[in-house]
Scaffold this motif. Sequence first.
Motif, PDB file in Angstrom:
ATOM      1  N   THR A 296      21.701   0.952  35.765  1.00  0.00           N
ATOM      2  CA  THR A 296      21.690   2.169  34.939  1.00  0.00           C
ATOM      3  C   THR A 296      20.612   3.153  35.387  1.00  0.00           C
ATOM      4  OG1 THR A 296      20.090   1.351  33.316  1.00  0.00           O
ATOM      5  CG2 THR A 296      22.408   0.790  32.942  1.00  0.00           C
ATOM      6  N   LEU A 297      19.561   2.655  36.043  1.00  0.00           N
ATOM      7  CA  LEU A 297      18.404   3.449  36.479  1.00  0.00           C
ATOM      8  C   LEU A 297      17.664   4.071  35.296  1.00  0.00           C
ATOM      9  CD1 LEU A 297      19.884   5.231  39.643  1.00  0.00           C
ATOM     10  CD2 LEU A 297      18.981   2.909  39.382  1.00  0.00           C
ATOM     11  N   LYS A 298      17.718   3.407  34.157  1.00  0.00           N
ATOM     12  CA  LYS A 298      17.043   3.906  32.957  1.00  0.00           C
ATOM     13  C   LYS A 298      15.627   3.342  32.841  1.00  0.00           C
ATOM     14  CE  LYS A 298      21.238   4.621  30.186  1.00  0.00           C
ATOM     15  NZ  LYS A 298      21.112   6.068  30.013  1.00  0.00           N
ATOM     16  N   ARG A 299      14.746   4.178  32.290  1.00  0.00           N
ATOM     17  CA  ARG A 299      13.414   3.712  31.944  1.00  0.00           C
ATOM     18  C   ARG A 299      13.501   2.796  30.721  1.00  0.00           C
ATOM     19  NH1 ARG A 299      11.383   7.717  29.766  1.00  0.00           N
ATOM     20  NH2 ARG A 299      13.048   9.248  30.080  1.00  0.00           N
TER      21      ARG A 299
ATOM     22  N   THR B 223       5.056   8.773  43.773  1.00  0.00           N
ATOM     23  CA  THR B 223       5.270   8.562  42.336  1.00  0.00           C
ATOM     24  C   THR B 223       5.323   9.901  41.607  1.00  0.00           C
ATOM     25  OG1 THR B 223       4.000   6.494  42.470  1.00  0.00           O
ATOM     26  CG2 THR B 223       4.407   7.388  40.274  1.00  0.00           C
ATOM     27  N   ALA B 224       4.391  10.766  41.918  1.00  0.00           N
ATOM     28  CA  ALA B 224       4.338  12.070  41.267  1.00  0.00           C
ATOM     29  C   ALA B 224       5.545  12.927  41.616  1.00  0.00           C
ATOM     30  CB  ALA B 224       3.045  12.797  41.661  1.00  0.00           C
ATOM     31  N   ARG B 225       6.018  12.834  42.864  1.00  0.00           N
ATOM     32  CA  ARG B 225       7.213  13.601  43.249  1.00  0.00           C
ATOM     33  C   ARG B 225       8.414  13.208  42.396  1.00  0.00           C
ATOM     34  NH1 ARG B 225       5.464  12.840  48.691  1.00  0.00           N
ATOM     35  NH2 ARG B 225       6.915  11.110  48.996  1.00  0.00           N
ATOM     36  N   LEU B 226       8.583  11.905  42.217  1.00  0.00           N
ATOM     37  CA  LEU B 226       9.701  11.439  41.396  1.00  0.00           C
ATOM     38  C   LEU B 226       9.488  11.855  39.939  1.00  0.00           C
ATOM     39  CD1 LEU B 226      12.336   9.850  41.090  1.00  0.00           C
ATOM     40  CD2 LEU B 226      10.968   7.772  40.797  1.00  0.00           C
TER      41      LEU B 226
ATOM     42  N   LEU C 247      16.990   5.654  42.114  1.00  0.00           N
ATOM     43  CA  LEU C 247      16.656   6.794  41.263  1.00  0.00           C
ATOM     44  C   LEU C 247      16.145   7.953  42.114  1.00  0.00           C
ATOM     45  CD1 LEU C 247      16.478   7.648  38.253  1.00  0.00           C
ATOM     46  CD2 LEU C 247      14.125   6.788  38.252  1.00  0.00           C
ATOM     47  N   ALA C 248      15.313   7.642  43.097  1.00  0.00           N
ATOM     48  CA  ALA C 248      14.788   8.681  43.989  1.00  0.00           C
ATOM     49  C   ALA C 248      15.908   9.341  44.784  1.00  0.00           C
ATOM     50  CB  ALA C 248      13.744   8.078  44.924  1.00  0.00           C
ATOM     51  N   ARG C 249      16.807   8.535  45.308  1.00  0.00           N
ATOM     52  CA  ARG C 249      17.926   9.090  46.086  1.00  0.00           C
ATOM     53  C   ARG C 249      18.809   9.964  45.212  1.00  0.00           C
ATOM     54  NH1 ARG C 249      19.809   3.820  49.753  1.00  0.00           N
ATOM     55  NH2 ARG C 249      17.994   3.817  51.154  1.00  0.00           N
ATOM     56  N   ALA C 250      19.010   9.546  43.964  1.00  0.00           N
ATOM     57  CA  ALA C 250      19.864  10.328  43.063  1.00  0.00           C
ATOM     58  C   ALA C 250      19.272  11.701  42.776  1.00  0.00           C
ATOM     59  CB  ALA C 250      20.071   9.564  41.753  1.00  0.00           C
TER      60      ALA C 250
ATOM     61  N   MET D 247      10.756   8.916  49.042  1.00  0.00           N
ATOM     62  CA  MET D 247       9.806   7.855  48.666  1.00  0.00           C
ATOM     63  C   MET D 247       9.753   6.817  49.786  1.00  0.00           C
ATOM     64  SD  MET D 247      10.420   7.419  44.544  1.00  0.00           S
ATOM     65  CE  MET D 247       8.852   6.584  44.297  1.00  0.00           C
ATOM     66  N   PRO D 248       9.082   7.135  50.892  1.00  0.00           N
ATOM     67  CA  PRO D 248       9.127   6.264  52.073  1.00  0.00           C
ATOM     68  C   PRO D 248       8.505   4.889  51.874  1.00  0.00           C
ATOM     69  CG  PRO D 248       7.544   8.058  52.358  1.00  0.00           C
ATOM     70  CD  PRO D 248       8.345   8.383  51.146  1.00  0.00           C
ATOM     71  N   ILE D 249       7.416   4.783  51.112  1.00  0.00           N
ATOM     72  CA  ILE D 249       6.820   3.459  50.903  1.00  0.00           C
ATOM     73  C   ILE D 249       7.776   2.586  50.105  1.00  0.00           C
ATOM     74  CG2 ILE D 249       4.877   2.188  49.910  1.00  0.00           C
ATOM     75  CD1 ILE D 249       3.149   4.675  50.356  1.00  0.00           C
ATOM     76  N   THR D 250       8.352   3.139  49.061  1.00  0.00           N
ATOM     77  CA  THR D 250       9.330   2.396  48.259  1.00  0.00           C
ATOM     78  C   THR D 250      10.506   1.947  49.111  1.00  0.00           C
ATOM     79  OG1 THR D 250       8.710   3.606  46.251  1.00  0.00           O
ATOM     80  CG2 THR D 250      10.875   2.539  46.254  1.00  0.00           C
ATOM     81  N   GLU D 251      10.992   2.836  49.984  1.00  0.00           N
ATOM     82  CA  GLU D 251      12.116   2.488  50.871  1.00  0.00           C
ATOM     83  C   GLU D 251      11.766   1.286  51.745  1.00  0.00           C
ATOM     84  OE1 GLU D 251      15.191   3.850  51.463  1.00  0.00           O
ATOM     85  OE2 GLU D 251      15.174   5.721  50.291  1.00  0.00           O
ATOM     86  N   GLN D 252      10.575   1.274  52.316  1.00  0.00           N
ATOM     87  CA  GLN D 252      10.186   0.179  53.211  1.00  0.00           C
ATOM     88  C   GLN D 252       9.931  -1.118  52.456  1.00  0.00           C
ATOM     89  OE1 GLN D 252      10.524   0.248  56.429  1.00  0.00           O
ATOM     90  NE2 GLN D 252      11.096   2.419  56.380  1.00  0.00           N
ATOM     91  N   VAL D 253       9.367  -1.020  51.254  1.00  0.00           N
ATOM     92  CA  VAL D 253       9.181  -2.230  50.444  1.00  0.00           C
ATOM     93  C   VAL D 253      10.528  -2.852  50.102  1.00  0.00           C
ATOM     94  CG1 VAL D 253       8.428  -3.089  48.176  1.00  0.00           C
ATOM     95  CG2 VAL D 253       6.940  -1.557  49.490  1.00  0.00           C
ATOM     96  N   GLU D 254      11.481  -2.011  49.762  1.00  0.00           N
ATOM     97  CA  GLU D 254      12.835  -2.529  49.477  1.00  0.00           C
ATOM     98  C   GLU D 254      13.410  -3.227  50.709  1.00  0.00           C
ATOM     99  OE1 GLU D 254      16.933  -2.995  49.614  1.00  0.00           O
ATOM    100  OE2 GLU D 254      15.996  -1.367  50.756  1.00  0.00           O
TER     101      GLU D 254
END
Length: 337
Positions: free
Chosen positions: A118-121, A228-231, A298-301, A306-313
């Motif tokens: 759902t990508l919900k908080r 994080t702030a960008r998102l 969520l970032a892609r949507a 979010m490059p760090i998040t992408e690499q961690v995934e």
Amino acid sequence: MTGPAGGIRAAVLGAGSWGTAFAKVLADAGTDVTIWARRESLAAAIRSYGTNPDYLPAVRLPERVTATSDAGKAIAEADLVVLAVPSQTLRGNLADWATFLAPDATLISLMKGIELGTLKRMSEVIVETAGVSAERVAVVSGPNLAAEIAGEQPAATVVACTDVTRATLVQRAITTPYFRPYTNDDVVGTELGGAVKNVIALAYGMATAMRLGDNTKATLITRGLAETARLGVALGADPMTFAGLAGLGDLVATCSSPLSRNRTFGEHLGRGETLEQAQAATRQTAEGVKSCLSIRDLARAHNVDMPITEQVERVCHEGADPRRALTALMSRETKPE
């Protein structure tokens, strides 16, 4: 809403480290607390011995704290209902618990994640599943390592709620000589700061295990905060939230402390262990492992980089080598900060 002078009661749903520590905070601030534990054996141990032998065995809980494995009994007549379960289990659990909620109970989220699919908080999941208004949901987030708070080491946190009166009620209910809460009306930013910092802490743990230096670690924290702030801004958060306790404060604590589950999990991955090996070694939920998937989506949507998040995934779920993930980050096209 009942105030502290009226003798408020709280239910803490979840008997892990943070739920237990938060129950202690509530009790030390003058609230009667019932902890819900999934296993009756754990609830019985808390009732009988005043300690949580599975998570915080050295911490003596106040007399105001009791425990049960009956969620309905815990929730009944509670003014504050604190949700402290793993984020990906919230929807299923809350669907079973919603009928027990008092009509004006305040729901407090301690969870730091984004729901898969759902990508919900977490506050959005609470509103949807419990059928309550957003004004009844408060989020608590900040540099809140459970063992330190349970040991009464001074710490601060953020209570975010769109209803300022309700945020102040929660603030009063958890203010102790060692725990200082600040109120904020930016629920979106507070929740995102708490969710994304777990992912950045995984990267920090990998860097630690690879014996990389302080320059690398400072870069991960700083650029992690930037993404994080960008998102957050894309989702309507106040950018200043990320400079505060729920943003930078939580990120620094989670990355730098050996007490952090996510950093520790990242260290296992950085040593070349598989996801399964790291999970077996840590034996506790590292929220960032699952959240990196939903945060990436969520970032892609929202077309947020979010490059760090992408690499961690990629490391967690695609078997990528952490060293190659770092190389990929460093070889990205240069640009203005």
